[in-house]
Design an enzyme around this catalytic site. Structure first.
Site, short mmCIF file in Angstrom:
data_model
loop_
_atom_site.label_atom_id
_atom_site.label_comp_id
_atom_site.label_asym_id
_atom_site.label_seq_id
_atom_site.Cartn_x
_atom_site.Cartn_y
_atom_site.Cartn_z
N PHE A 1 5.74 -2.80 -9.42
CA PHE A 1 5.16 -1.98 -10.47
C PHE A 1 5.12 -2.80 -11.75
O PHE A 1 6.10 -3.45 -12.11
CB PHE A 1 5.97 -0.70 -10.67
CG PHE A 1 5.29 0.28 -11.58
CD1 PHE A 1 4.20 0.99 -11.14
CD2 PHE A 1 5.72 0.45 -12.88
CE1 PHE A 1 3.54 1.89 -11.98
CE2 PHE A 1 5.07 1.34 -13.74
CZ PHE A 1 3.97 2.05 -13.28
N ASP B 1 14.89 -0.94 -8.14
CA ASP B 1 14.13 0.14 -8.77
C ASP B 1 13.90 1.20 -7.70
O ASP B 1 13.22 0.95 -6.69
CB ASP B 1 12.81 -0.41 -9.31
CG ASP B 1 12.00 0.63 -10.06
OD1 ASP B 1 12.22 1.83 -9.83
OD2 ASP B 1 11.12 0.25 -10.86
N TYR C 1 10.96 11.79 -12.47
CA TYR C 1 9.79 12.69 -12.50
C TYR C 1 8.90 12.58 -11.26
O TYR C 1 7.86 13.21 -11.21
CB TYR C 1 8.95 12.46 -13.76
CG TYR C 1 8.60 11.03 -14.09
CD1 TYR C 1 7.60 10.35 -13.41
CD2 TYR C 1 9.25 10.37 -15.11
CE1 TYR C 1 7.28 9.05 -13.72
CE2 TYR C 1 8.94 9.07 -15.44
CZ TYR C 1 7.94 8.41 -14.75
OH TYR C 1 7.63 7.11 -15.06
N LYS C 2 9.32 11.84 -10.25
CA LYS C 2 8.54 11.78 -9.02
C LYS C 2 9.17 12.73 -7.99
O LYS C 2 9.02 13.95 -8.10
CB LYS C 2 8.47 10.33 -8.52
CG LYS C 2 7.84 9.37 -9.53
CD LYS C 2 7.71 7.98 -8.96
CE LYS C 2 7.36 6.93 -10.03
NZ LYS C 2 6.13 7.21 -10.77
N ARG D 1 -4.17 6.64 -2.77
CA ARG D 1 -2.73 6.79 -2.54
C ARG D 1 -2.40 8.27 -2.37
O ARG D 1 -2.75 9.09 -3.22
CB ARG D 1 -1.95 6.19 -3.71
CG ARG D 1 -0.50 5.93 -3.42
CD ARG D 1 0.18 5.22 -4.59
NE ARG D 1 0.28 6.09 -5.75
CZ ARG D 1 1.21 5.97 -6.69
NH1 ARG D 1 2.09 4.99 -6.61
NH2 ARG D 1 1.25 6.79 -7.72
#
Length: 411
Positions: A132, A204, A229-230, A378
């Protein structure tokens, strides 16, 4: 379980789903199949009441007293202990605070400081070229900041991780699950290899915590960061977290030595003394409203059996892949997510030459995934609020868009 082959079989699988009751704990719009929980998780129903409680009661009535009476001051640590069980950490080892980028900066600075003592000639940081972007940018920024001859080495199709981990490497920074492809590293094996070669590890967990089993303690990892928040459904931009292995806690040097990480912050001393516990990972005053809402998502994740979550995740992703390959074979789709269960997270990524337009058309029809350059569709599979019939219906919509070239209207 056997992969369903009809929609009726999908409906039957949903009836027998041991996680089915969790769906009612989330507020999702009617007519939407939400396949983007790997980017922003759905809202827990309890969060509206919790927000009102924090804003109206704790802030509105309690005012400044709520730092004590509502437990605000200790909330980063309270939430950290709840999160610890989800990522295989112990009590007193995790704090929920700041952003993933900021926490990565803290962890990386500390790791480099430790290695300067242990192996001062090591001057290489390793990460994925396809990591990322913020992880790569933070590493680049750290190298520019310290100005001590460090360099960044990127693994890719031309350089394997094993070849990259040579004796000049100080730290390896990896996403457990890749944000674009959904490919998952073997954390235990990678950490063991790194340690055998004298290298520290930073993981991560943004795309794995709450979706796959994570056991930082068993892996012997050194540092970990991630967002809430995922799959943890903490809300847009909700605070992230940082974990430091207890063996490094006393050696953790806080590069952002704000007052909340001071040994006695209310003494207002004129020089910095780090806290002896996990508060040393904090920086400044915390954002209490958003921090308070994290608890709603963590409460759900902590009650869900992660093995059942993982089993359903693999079944749903298997179903999605099988249906796309069976029903969309006439179209230029390329699966870039690993088929191997051990190497796959909880999202499926597929390339299409007109991927951006295809995703716009899907979203217009209520099938919300997301698009990543280059050409990547995705689809996040979040087992707590998605079912087998959802996957079937999402692929049905994709088939219609591709067969009738409806994506051209969105191009």
């Amino acid at each position: 379980m056997t992969t369903p082959t009809t929609r009726d079989e999908c409906v039957a699988a949903d009836r027998d789903d041991p996680l089915a009751a969790f769906r009612d704990e989330f507020d999702l719009p009617d007519g939407v199949i939400y396949l983007d929980g790997n980017s922003l998780g759905a809202r827990p129903r309890s969060s509206a009441d919790r927000a009102r409680e924090v804003i109206v009661d704790e802030w509105g009535s309690g005012l400044i007293r709520s730092w004590d009476t509502a437990g605000w001051f200790n909330l980063p640590m309270t939430l950290g202990d709840k999160l610890a069980g989800i990522i295989g950490a112990g009590d007193g080892q995790v704090v929920v605070t700041d952003t993933t980028s900021v926490n990565l900066f803290k962890a990386l600075a500390s790791a480099l400081r430790i290695q300067q003592d242990n192996a001062p000639r090591r001057r290489v940081l390793v990460t994925e070229r396809d990591n990322f972007p913020t992880d790569v940018y933070i590493a680049e920024g750290m190298i520019d900041f310290v100005q001590q001859g460090y360099e960044l080495r990127l693994i890719d199709d031309d350089l394997t991780l094993d070849d990259a981990l040579s004796d000049d490497v100080a730290v390896v920074i990896l996403s457990h699950v890749n944000y674009r492809t959904g490919a998952m590293f073997d954390m235990d094996a990678v950490t063991a290899t790194a340690h055998d070669r004298g290298i520290l590890t930073i993981w991560d967990l943004a795309h794995s915590a709450g979706a796959v089993r994570v056991d930082l303690t068993a892996a012997g990892a050194d540092f970990a960061v991630g967002c809430t928040y995922k799959y943890l459904n903490g809300g847009p931009g909700s605070p992230a977290y940082i974990w430091v292995n207890p063996r490094h806690q006393d050696r953790f040097i806080q590069p952002l030595s704000g007052w909340w990480s001071h040994a006695d912050p209310f003494e207002m001393e004129t020089s910095y003394r780090p806290s002896a516990d996990i508060r040393r990972y904090l920086c400044g005053t915390q954002a209490m409203v958003s921090l308070s809402l994290v608890d709603c998502g963590l409460d759900i994740a902590a009650r869900a059996d992660i093995d059942a979550v993982r089993t359903k995740s693999l079944a749903l992703t298997d179903l999605f892949i099988a249906l796309v390959e069976q029903r969309c074979s006439a179209h230029p789709l390329t699966l870039i997510t690993p088929r191997d269960h051990a190497a796959r997270g909880s999202h499926v990524s597929i390339r299409h030459p007109e991927g951006g337009a295809v995703m716009k058309a899907l979203i217009a029809r209520g099938v919300i995934g997301d698009y990543r350059e280059p050409e990547v569709l995705r689809f996040g599979i979040t087992p707590l609020y998605l079912g087998y019939a959802d996957v079937w219906d999402a692929v049905d919509t994709l088939v219609d868009i591709l067969d009738n070239k409806l994506w051209a209207e969105s191009a």
